[in-house]
Design a protein around this motif. Sequence first.
Motif, PDB file in Angstrom:
ATOM      1  N   LEU A  78       0.754  -1.135  -0.185  1.00  0.00           N
ATOM      2  CA  LEU A  78      -0.193  -0.079   0.056  1.00  0.00           C
ATOM      3  C   LEU A  78       0.903   1.476  -0.058  1.00  0.00           C
ATOM      4  CD1 LEU A  78      -2.925   1.148   0.000  1.00  0.00           C
ATOM      5  CD2 LEU A  78      -2.841   0.927   2.343  1.00  0.00           C
ATOM      6  N   VAL A  79       1.904   1.184   0.953  1.00  0.00           N
ATOM      7  CA  VAL A  79       3.072   2.625   0.756  1.00  0.00           C
ATOM      8  C   VAL A  79       3.628   2.578  -0.591  1.00  0.00           C
ATOM      9  CG1 VAL A  79       4.933   3.178   1.793  1.00  0.00           C
ATOM     10  CG2 VAL A  79       3.185   2.421   3.352  1.00  0.00           C
ATOM     11  N   VAL A  80       4.101   1.491  -1.113  1.00  0.00           N
ATOM     12  CA  VAL A  80       4.866   1.698  -2.495  1.00  0.00           C
ATOM     13  C   VAL A  80       3.711   2.102  -3.271  1.00  0.00           C
ATOM     14  CG1 VAL A  80       5.807   0.203  -4.364  1.00  0.00           C
ATOM     15  CG2 VAL A  80       6.492  -0.071  -1.921  1.00  0.00           C
ATOM     16  N   GLY A  81       2.505   1.529  -3.352  1.00  0.00           N
ATOM     17  CA  GLY A  81       1.431   1.950  -4.342  1.00  0.00           C
ATOM     18  C   GLY A  81       1.240   3.672  -4.362  1.00  0.00           C
ATOM     19  N   VAL A  82       1.099   4.103  -2.896  1.00  0.00           N
ATOM     20  CA  VAL A  82       0.924   5.420  -2.705  1.00  0.00           C
ATOM     21  C   VAL A  82       1.944   6.267  -3.314  1.00  0.00           C
ATOM     22  CG1 VAL A  82       0.539   7.264  -0.747  1.00  0.00           C
ATOM     23  CG2 VAL A  82      -0.913   5.125  -1.099  1.00  0.00           C
ATOM     24  N   LEU A  83       3.297   5.887  -2.898  1.00  0.00           N
ATOM     25  CA  LEU A  83       4.509   6.619  -3.247  1.00  0.00           C
ATOM     26  C   LEU A  83       4.595   6.561  -4.918  1.00  0.00           C
ATOM     27  CD1 LEU A  83       7.404   5.454  -0.935  1.00  0.00           C
ATOM     28  CD2 LEU A  83       6.071   7.653  -0.983  1.00  0.00           C
ATOM     29  N   SER A  84       4.117   5.415  -5.582  1.00  0.00           N
ATOM     30  CA  SER A  84       4.203   5.436  -6.976  1.00  0.00           C
ATOM     31  C   SER A  84       3.170   6.387  -7.602  1.00  0.00           C
ATOM     32  CB  SER A  84       3.930   3.852  -7.427  1.00  0.00           C
ATOM     33  OG  SER A  84       4.949   3.144  -7.175  1.00  0.00           O
ATOM     34  N   ALA A  85       1.971   6.545  -6.878  1.00  0.00           N
ATOM     35  CA  ALA A  85       0.888   7.701  -7.395  1.00  0.00           C
ATOM     36  C   ALA A  85       1.345   8.737  -7.484  1.00  0.00           C
ATOM     37  CB  ALA A  85      -0.296   7.262  -6.804  1.00  0.00           C
ATOM     38  N   LEU A  86       1.961   9.294  -6.217  1.00  0.00           N
ATOM     39  CA  LEU A  86       2.584  10.717  -5.867  1.00  0.00           C
ATOM     40  C   LEU A  86       3.664  10.783  -6.840  1.00  0.00           C
ATOM     41  CD1 LEU A  86       2.464  13.115  -4.056  1.00  0.00           C
ATOM     42  CD2 LEU A  86       4.103  11.963  -2.620  1.00  0.00           C
ATOM     43  N   ASN A  87       4.470   9.821  -7.174  1.00  0.00           N
ATOM     44  CA  ASN A  87       5.695  10.200  -8.123  1.00  0.00           C
ATOM     45  C   ASN A  87       5.219  10.488  -9.503  1.00  0.00           C
ATOM     46  OD1 ASN A  87       8.064  10.223  -8.961  1.00  0.00           O
ATOM     47  ND2 ASN A  87       8.174   8.113  -9.758  1.00  0.00           N
ATOM     48  N   LEU A  88       4.118   9.709  -9.948  1.00  0.00           N
ATOM     49  CA  LEU A  88       3.293   9.852 -11.423  1.00  0.00           C
ATOM     50  C   LEU A  88       2.504  11.294 -11.418  1.00  0.00           C
ATOM     51  CD1 LEU A  88       2.544   8.647 -14.108  1.00  0.00           C
ATOM     52  CD2 LEU A  88       0.474   8.041 -12.920  1.00  0.00           C
ATOM     53  N   VAL A  89       2.133  11.717 -10.204  1.00  0.00           N
ATOM     54  CA  VAL A  89       1.655  13.295 -10.181  1.00  0.00           C
ATOM     55  C   VAL A  89       2.591  14.150 -10.164  1.00  0.00           C
ATOM     56  CG1 VAL A  89       0.166  14.937  -8.735  1.00  0.00           C
ATOM     57  CG2 VAL A  89      -0.591  12.414  -8.987  1.00  0.00           C
ATOM     58  N   LEU A  90       3.632  14.139  -9.615  1.00  0.00           N
ATOM     59  CA  LEU A  90       4.848  14.996  -9.647  1.00  0.00           C
ATOM     60  C   LEU A  90       5.444  14.854 -11.015  1.00  0.00           C
ATOM     61  CD1 LEU A  90       6.512  14.435  -6.099  1.00  0.00           C
ATOM     62  CD2 LEU A  90       5.144  16.353  -6.888  1.00  0.00           C
ATOM     63  N   VAL A  91       5.786  13.737 -11.723  1.00  0.00           N
ATOM     64  CA  VAL A  91       6.434  13.727 -13.023  1.00  0.00           C
ATOM     65  C   VAL A  91       5.518  14.505 -14.134  1.00  0.00           C
ATOM     66  CG1 VAL A  91       6.873  12.297 -14.731  1.00  0.00           C
ATOM     67  CG2 VAL A  91       7.609  11.682 -12.571  1.00  0.00           C
ATOM     68  N   VAL A  92       4.127  14.191 -14.015  1.00  0.00           N
ATOM     69  CA  VAL A  92       3.151  15.028 -14.941  1.00  0.00           C
ATOM     70  C   VAL A  92       3.347  16.473 -14.615  1.00  0.00           C
ATOM     71  CG1 VAL A  92       0.765  15.230 -15.389  1.00  0.00           C
ATOM     72  CG2 VAL A  92       1.807  12.898 -15.113  1.00  0.00           C
ATOM     73  N   GLY A  93       3.377  16.897 -13.347  1.00  0.00           N
ATOM     74  CA  GLY A  93       3.527  18.444 -13.142  1.00  0.00           C
ATOM     75  C   GLY A  93       4.817  18.881 -13.547  1.00  0.00           C
TER      76      GLY A  93
END
Length: 182
Positions: free
Chosen positions: A9-24
Amino acid sequence: MSFLLPLLLVVGVLSALNLVLVVGVIKRLREHTELIAAAGSAVDTYTINVGTRVDDFAVATVDGEPLTHQLAADDTLVAFFSPTCGPCKDKLPKFVEYVRRGGIERDRVLVAVVGDPEESAGFIEQLRPVARVVSELSDGALGAAFQVKAFPTILRVAPDGAGGTVVTANDVRLDRPAALAA
Protein backbone atom coordinates in the motif's frame (compact mmCIF):
# COMPACT_ATOMS: atom_id res chain seq x y z
CA MET A 1 3.32 -11.74 5.90
CA SER A 2 1.05 -9.32 7.67
CA PHE A 3 3.50 -6.50 6.90
CA LEU A 4 3.40 -7.19 3.14
CA LEU A 5 -0.01 -5.63 2.55
CA PRO A 6 0.82 -2.30 4.29
CA LEU A 7 4.18 -2.22 2.49
CA LEU A 8 2.46 -2.78 -0.85
CA LEU A 9 0.00 0.00 0.00
CA VAL A 10 2.85 2.42 0.83
CA VAL A 11 4.66 1.56 -2.43
CA GLY A 12 1.43 2.12 -4.37
CA VAL A 13 0.80 5.52 -2.75
CA LEU A 14 4.42 6.58 -3.37
CA SER A 15 4.16 5.48 -7.02
CA ALA A 16 0.94 7.45 -7.49
CA LEU A 17 2.54 10.52 -5.88
CA ASN A 18 5.59 10.10 -8.11
CA LEU A 19 3.37 9.94 -11.19
CA VAL A 20 1.56 13.16 -10.21
CA LEU A 21 4.87 14.95 -9.65
CA VAL A 22 6.31 13.75 -12.99
CA VAL A 23 3.21 14.94 -14.86
CA GLY A 24 3.53 18.33 -13.11
CA VAL A 25 7.21 18.62 -14.02
CA ILE A 26 6.50 17.75 -17.66
CA LYS A 27 3.75 20.38 -17.80
CA ARG A 28 6.13 22.98 -16.35
CA LEU A 29 8.87 22.05 -18.83
CA ARG A 30 6.45 22.58 -21.71
CA GLU A 31 5.54 26.02 -20.35
CA HIS A 32 9.21 26.94 -20.02
CA THR A 33 9.94 25.71 -23.55
CA GLU A 34 7.18 27.96 -24.89
CA LEU A 35 8.50 30.94 -22.89
CA ILE A 36 12.05 30.38 -24.14
CA ALA A 37 10.85 30.06 -27.74
CA ALA A 38 8.83 33.26 -27.39
CA ALA A 39 11.81 35.09 -25.90
CA GLY A 40 14.05 33.90 -28.73
CA SER A 41 11.66 35.19 -31.36
CA ALA A 42 11.31 38.52 -29.51
CA VAL A 43 15.05 39.11 -29.85
CA ASP A 44 14.73 38.88 -33.62
CA THR A 45 12.26 41.76 -33.66
CA TYR A 46 14.88 44.23 -32.39
CA THR A 47 16.88 44.21 -35.60
CA ILE A 48 16.21 44.15 -39.30
CA ASN A 49 16.34 40.66 -40.81
CA VAL A 50 19.05 39.45 -43.18
CA GLY A 51 17.82 39.71 -46.75
CA THR A 52 15.56 42.68 -46.03
CA ARG A 53 15.79 45.54 -48.49
CA VAL A 54 16.64 48.86 -46.85
CA ASP A 55 13.99 51.54 -47.39
CA ASP A 56 14.86 54.57 -49.49
CA PHE A 57 16.49 57.46 -47.63
CA ALA A 58 18.39 60.65 -48.34
CA VAL A 59 20.52 62.19 -45.59
CA ALA A 60 23.69 64.23 -45.22
CA THR A 61 26.70 63.39 -43.10
CA VAL A 62 28.01 65.76 -40.45
CA ASP A 63 30.59 66.78 -43.09
CA GLY A 64 27.83 67.69 -45.57
CA GLU A 65 28.25 64.62 -47.82
CA PRO A 66 24.90 63.51 -49.27
CA LEU A 67 23.96 59.84 -48.84
CA THR A 68 21.12 57.80 -50.27
CA HIS A 69 19.95 54.19 -50.00
CA GLN A 70 22.37 53.40 -52.85
CA LEU A 71 25.30 53.38 -50.44
CA ALA A 72 28.18 51.90 -52.39
CA ALA A 73 29.21 49.41 -55.00
CA ASP A 74 30.54 47.06 -52.29
CA ASP A 75 29.69 45.78 -48.82
CA THR A 76 29.20 48.54 -46.29
CA LEU A 77 29.31 48.41 -42.51
CA VAL A 78 26.40 50.34 -40.97
CA ALA A 79 26.08 51.08 -37.26
CA PHE A 80 23.70 52.95 -34.99
CA PHE A 81 24.83 54.33 -31.64
CA SER A 82 23.17 56.58 -29.08
CA PRO A 83 24.98 58.64 -26.44
CA THR A 84 22.27 57.77 -23.89
CA CYS A 85 22.85 54.02 -24.33
CA GLY A 86 25.20 52.33 -21.83
CA PRO A 87 26.21 49.43 -24.11
CA CYS A 88 26.89 51.96 -26.90
CA LYS A 89 29.47 53.68 -24.73
CA ASP A 90 31.21 50.33 -24.23
CA LYS A 91 31.01 49.22 -27.86
CA LEU A 92 32.00 52.49 -29.55
CA PRO A 93 35.78 52.13 -28.93
CA LYS A 94 35.58 48.47 -29.93
CA PHE A 95 33.78 49.45 -33.14
CA VAL A 96 36.43 52.06 -34.02
CA GLU A 97 39.18 49.51 -33.35
CA TYR A 98 37.31 46.88 -35.42
CA VAL A 99 37.20 49.22 -38.42
CA ARG A 100 40.85 50.23 -38.05
CA ARG A 101 42.11 46.69 -37.44
CA GLY A 102 40.09 45.41 -40.40
CA GLY A 103 41.48 48.08 -42.72
CA ILE A 104 37.95 49.02 -43.80
CA GLU A 105 37.93 52.12 -45.93
CA ARG A 106 36.09 55.12 -44.48
CA ASP A 107 33.63 55.29 -47.41
CA ARG A 108 32.51 51.72 -46.62
CA VAL A 109 31.48 52.58 -43.06
CA LEU A 110 28.33 54.52 -42.20
CA VAL A 111 27.39 55.36 -38.62
CA ALA A 112 24.30 57.12 -37.34
CA VAL A 113 24.61 58.76 -33.95
CA VAL A 114 21.05 59.05 -32.68
CA GLY A 115 20.24 61.60 -30.04
CA ASP A 116 20.67 65.19 -28.99
CA PRO A 117 23.37 66.84 -31.14
CA GLU A 118 25.18 68.26 -28.10
CA GLU A 119 25.29 64.88 -26.35
CA SER A 120 26.34 63.19 -29.61
CA ALA A 121 29.40 65.41 -30.19
CA GLY A 122 31.85 63.08 -28.39
CA PHE A 123 30.64 60.04 -30.33
CA ILE A 124 30.82 61.92 -33.62
CA GLU A 125 34.42 63.04 -33.03
CA GLN A 126 35.53 59.48 -32.25
CA LEU A 127 33.83 58.12 -35.37
CA ARG A 128 34.71 60.78 -37.95
CA PRO A 129 38.19 59.45 -38.74
CA VAL A 130 36.89 55.96 -39.58
CA ALA A 131 33.34 56.48 -40.86
CA ARG A 132 30.86 58.70 -42.63
CA VAL A 133 28.78 59.94 -39.71
CA VAL A 134 25.16 61.04 -39.67
CA SER A 135 23.69 62.77 -36.64
CA GLU A 136 19.95 62.40 -36.27
CA LEU A 137 17.15 62.36 -33.76
CA SER A 138 15.31 59.16 -32.81
CA ASP A 139 12.77 59.65 -35.62
CA GLY A 140 15.46 60.17 -38.27
CA ALA A 141 15.35 58.93 -41.85
CA LEU A 142 18.32 56.57 -41.51
CA GLY A 143 16.98 54.83 -38.42
CA ALA A 144 13.59 54.44 -40.09
CA ALA A 145 15.10 53.05 -43.30
CA PHE A 146 17.05 50.42 -41.35
CA GLN A 147 14.15 49.73 -38.95
CA VAL A 148 16.36 50.35 -35.91
CA LYS A 149 14.63 49.56 -32.64
CA ALA A 150 17.60 49.09 -30.30
CA PHE A 151 21.10 50.41 -29.75
CA PRO A 152 23.78 49.59 -30.60
CA THR A 153 22.88 48.03 -33.94
CA ILE A 154 25.67 46.96 -36.27
CA LEU A 155 24.87 45.62 -39.75
CA ARG A 156 26.47 44.74 -43.04
CA VAL A 157 24.71 45.75 -46.22
CA ALA A 158 25.38 45.33 -49.93
CA PRO A 159 23.82 46.36 -53.23
CA ASP A 160 20.85 44.21 -54.19
CA GLY A 161 21.44 44.44 -57.94
CA ALA A 162 18.24 46.45 -58.49
CA GLY A 163 19.47 49.86 -57.38
CA GLY A 164 18.86 49.33 -53.67
CA THR A 165 20.58 47.98 -50.61
CA VAL A 166 19.95 44.73 -48.75
CA VAL A 167 21.04 43.60 -45.27
CA THR A 168 23.63 40.81 -45.48
CA ALA A 169 24.42 40.49 -41.75
CA ASN A 170 22.53 41.74 -38.70
CA ASP A 171 24.79 40.45 -35.95
CA VAL A 172 28.27 41.80 -36.67
CA ARG A 173 30.63 40.58 -33.97
CA LEU A 174 33.32 43.09 -33.06
CA ASP A 175 35.50 40.39 -31.52
CA ARG A 176 36.03 38.70 -34.89
CA PRO A 177 38.14 39.97 -37.79
CA ALA A 178 36.35 42.29 -40.21
CA ALA A 179 35.55 40.51 -43.45
CA LEU A 180 33.99 42.92 -45.92
CA ALA A 181 34.17 41.92 -49.56
CA ALA A 182 37.01 43.59 -51.41
